[in-house]
Design a protein around this motif. Structure first.
Motif, mmCIF file in Angstrom:
data_model
loop_
_atom_site.group_PDB
_atom_site.id
_atom_site.type_symbol
_atom_site.label_atom_id
_atom_site.label_comp_id
_atom_site.label_asym_id
_atom_site.label_seq_id
_atom_site.Cartn_x
_atom_site.Cartn_y
_atom_site.Cartn_z
ATOM 1 N N THR A 89 0.824 -1.202 0.000
ATOM 2 C CA THR A 89 0.000 0.000 0.000
ATOM 3 C C THR A 89 0.862 1.258 0.000
ATOM 4 O O THR A 89 0.487 2.276 -0.595
ATOM 5 C CB THR A 89 -0.940 -0.003 1.216
ATOM 6 N N ALA A 92 1.749 1.666 -3.637
ATOM 7 C CA ALA A 92 0.561 1.961 -4.440
ATOM 8 C C ALA A 92 0.050 3.371 -4.179
ATOM 9 O O ALA A 92 -0.319 4.099 -5.116
ATOM 10 C CB ALA A 92 -0.530 0.937 -4.152
ATOM 11 N N SER A 93 0.033 3.786 -2.925
ATOM 12 C CA SER A 93 -0.451 5.130 -2.604
ATOM 13 C C SER A 93 0.517 6.184 -3.120
ATOM 14 O O SER A 93 0.089 7.261 -3.574
ATOM 15 C CB SER A 93 -0.648 5.283 -1.090
ATOM 16 N N ALA A 95 2.313 5.888 -5.827
ATOM 17 C CA ALA A 95 2.087 5.954 -7.274
ATOM 18 C C ALA A 95 0.828 6.752 -7.600
ATOM 19 O O ALA A 95 0.791 7.500 -8.585
ATOM 20 C CB ALA A 95 1.984 4.543 -7.843
ATOM 21 N N ARG A 96 -0.210 6.607 -6.784
ATOM 22 C CA ARG A 96 -1.443 7.365 -7.020
ATOM 23 C C ARG A 96 -1.253 8.842 -6.736
ATOM 24 O O ARG A 96 -1.782 9.705 -7.446
ATOM 25 C CB ARG A 96 -2.578 6.800 -6.160
ATOM 26 N N ALA A 97 -0.497 9.144 -5.677
ATOM 27 C CA ALA A 97 -0.315 10.539 -5.291
ATOM 28 C C ALA A 97 0.565 11.298 -6.279
ATOM 29 O O ALA A 97 0.324 12.474 -6.573
ATOM 30 C CB ALA A 97 0.289 10.614 -3.887
ATOM 31 N N SER A 98 1.600 10.630 -6.799
ATOM 32 C CA SER A 98 2.530 11.271 -7.739
ATOM 33 C C SER A 98 2.831 10.307 -8.872
ATOM 34 O O SER A 98 3.867 9.628 -8.868
ATOM 35 C CB SER A 98 3.822 11.671 -7.021
ATOM 36 N N PRO A 99 1.928 10.218 -9.863
ATOM 37 C CA PRO A 99 2.077 9.209 -10.924
ATOM 38 C C PRO A 99 3.365 9.323 -11.726
ATOM 39 O O PRO A 99 3.859 8.315 -12.235
ATOM 40 C CB PRO A 99 0.853 9.469 -11.817
ATOM 41 N N ASP A 100 3.922 10.523 -11.848
ATOM 42 C CA ASP A 100 5.116 10.716 -12.674
ATOM 43 C C ASP A 100 6.415 10.624 -11.875
ATOM 44 O O ASP A 100 7.499 10.702 -12.459
ATOM 45 C CB ASP A 100 5.049 12.080 -13.374
#
Length: 229
Positions: A89, A92-93, A95-100
């Motif tokens: 998590t 994963a979190s 990656a969601r918060a800062s996709p780049d």
């Protein structure tokens, strides 16, 4: 809502950085002394013993005597599962918060980096290498966001005793986990391959951990899969 206080109690224990550092060091199924855990977590012996007492009292760790030494290990597999889920998590979190942004690297014990359980299938370096070979050999093909098993792949897998037409959906998918920056194979095919490796006695579970031990035959046999095609 009555269960929430119990959940928060365990969550609070795991939220303390020094305690999670000691638990993290035991995720490979090893047993370590309080002195070793103190050094790994950057604690004094007295502070380490206080933290260890709380972890034992909460049922997260257990102590055992071995040759006159008191050693500590993860109390049960559910503790390893919980910490593993928190690590997944975390990535994963992020990656969601800062996709780049590049994902943080979680330094894992060597045994977990090599081969580990990941949501019921094989994870780690061994799994990432096998997945790359399967795609390069044409066993698996990608169509936009979907992974499909090719006719060639289905034939090769059937020769191993894995019949893809009998597997449930999702059959194959990319899976990223905290121990690797490269994907490995998820889905029911990934789970089927892990069961094949376990039943063939190529790999085995390590105590109450997520780590998998691979013997010499297993290394050779898994390395041969989808190689030189």
């Amino acid at each position: 809502m009555e269960a929430a206080p119990c959940i928060s109690q365990i969550a609070g224990l795991l939220a303390e950085p020094k305690r999670i550092a000691m638990l993290w060091a035991l995720m490979d199924g090893s047993a370590k002394s309080s002195e070793e855990l103190a050094r790994l977590a950057g604690l004094t012996p007295a502070s380490a013993n206080a933290h260890l007492a709380r972890l034992i009292g909460s049922g997260l760790l257990r102590a055992e005597a071995r040759r006159g030494r008191r050693l500590f290990r993860v109390a049960a597999a559910d503790v390893s599962h919980a910490i593993d889920a928190l690590a997944s998590t975390t990535l994963a979190s992020a990656a969601r918060a800062s996709p780049d942004a590049p994902l943080p690297v979680l330094a894992a014990p060597p045994a977990l980096r090599q081969a580990r359980l990941c949501h019921g299938h094989l994870g780690g370096e061994l799994a990432a290498g096998l997945y790359a070979r399967m795609r390069a050999a044409g066993w698996i093909e990608r169509y936009e966001q979907r992974l499909d098993i090719t006719v060639k792949g289905a034939h090769r897998l059937a020769s191993l005793g894995i019949f893809t037409q009998a597997l449930a959906s999702p059959l194959a998918c990319d899976c990223f986990d905290w121990s690797q920056q490269h994907p490995h194979l998820g889905g029911t095919l990934g789970a089927g391959l892990l069961q094949l490796f376990l039943q063939s006695n190529w790999v085995s579970l390590v105590n109450e951990s997520q780590a998998l031990q691979i013997n010499a035959v297993g290394h050779a046999e898994i390395a041969r899969l989808a190689a030189n095609e």
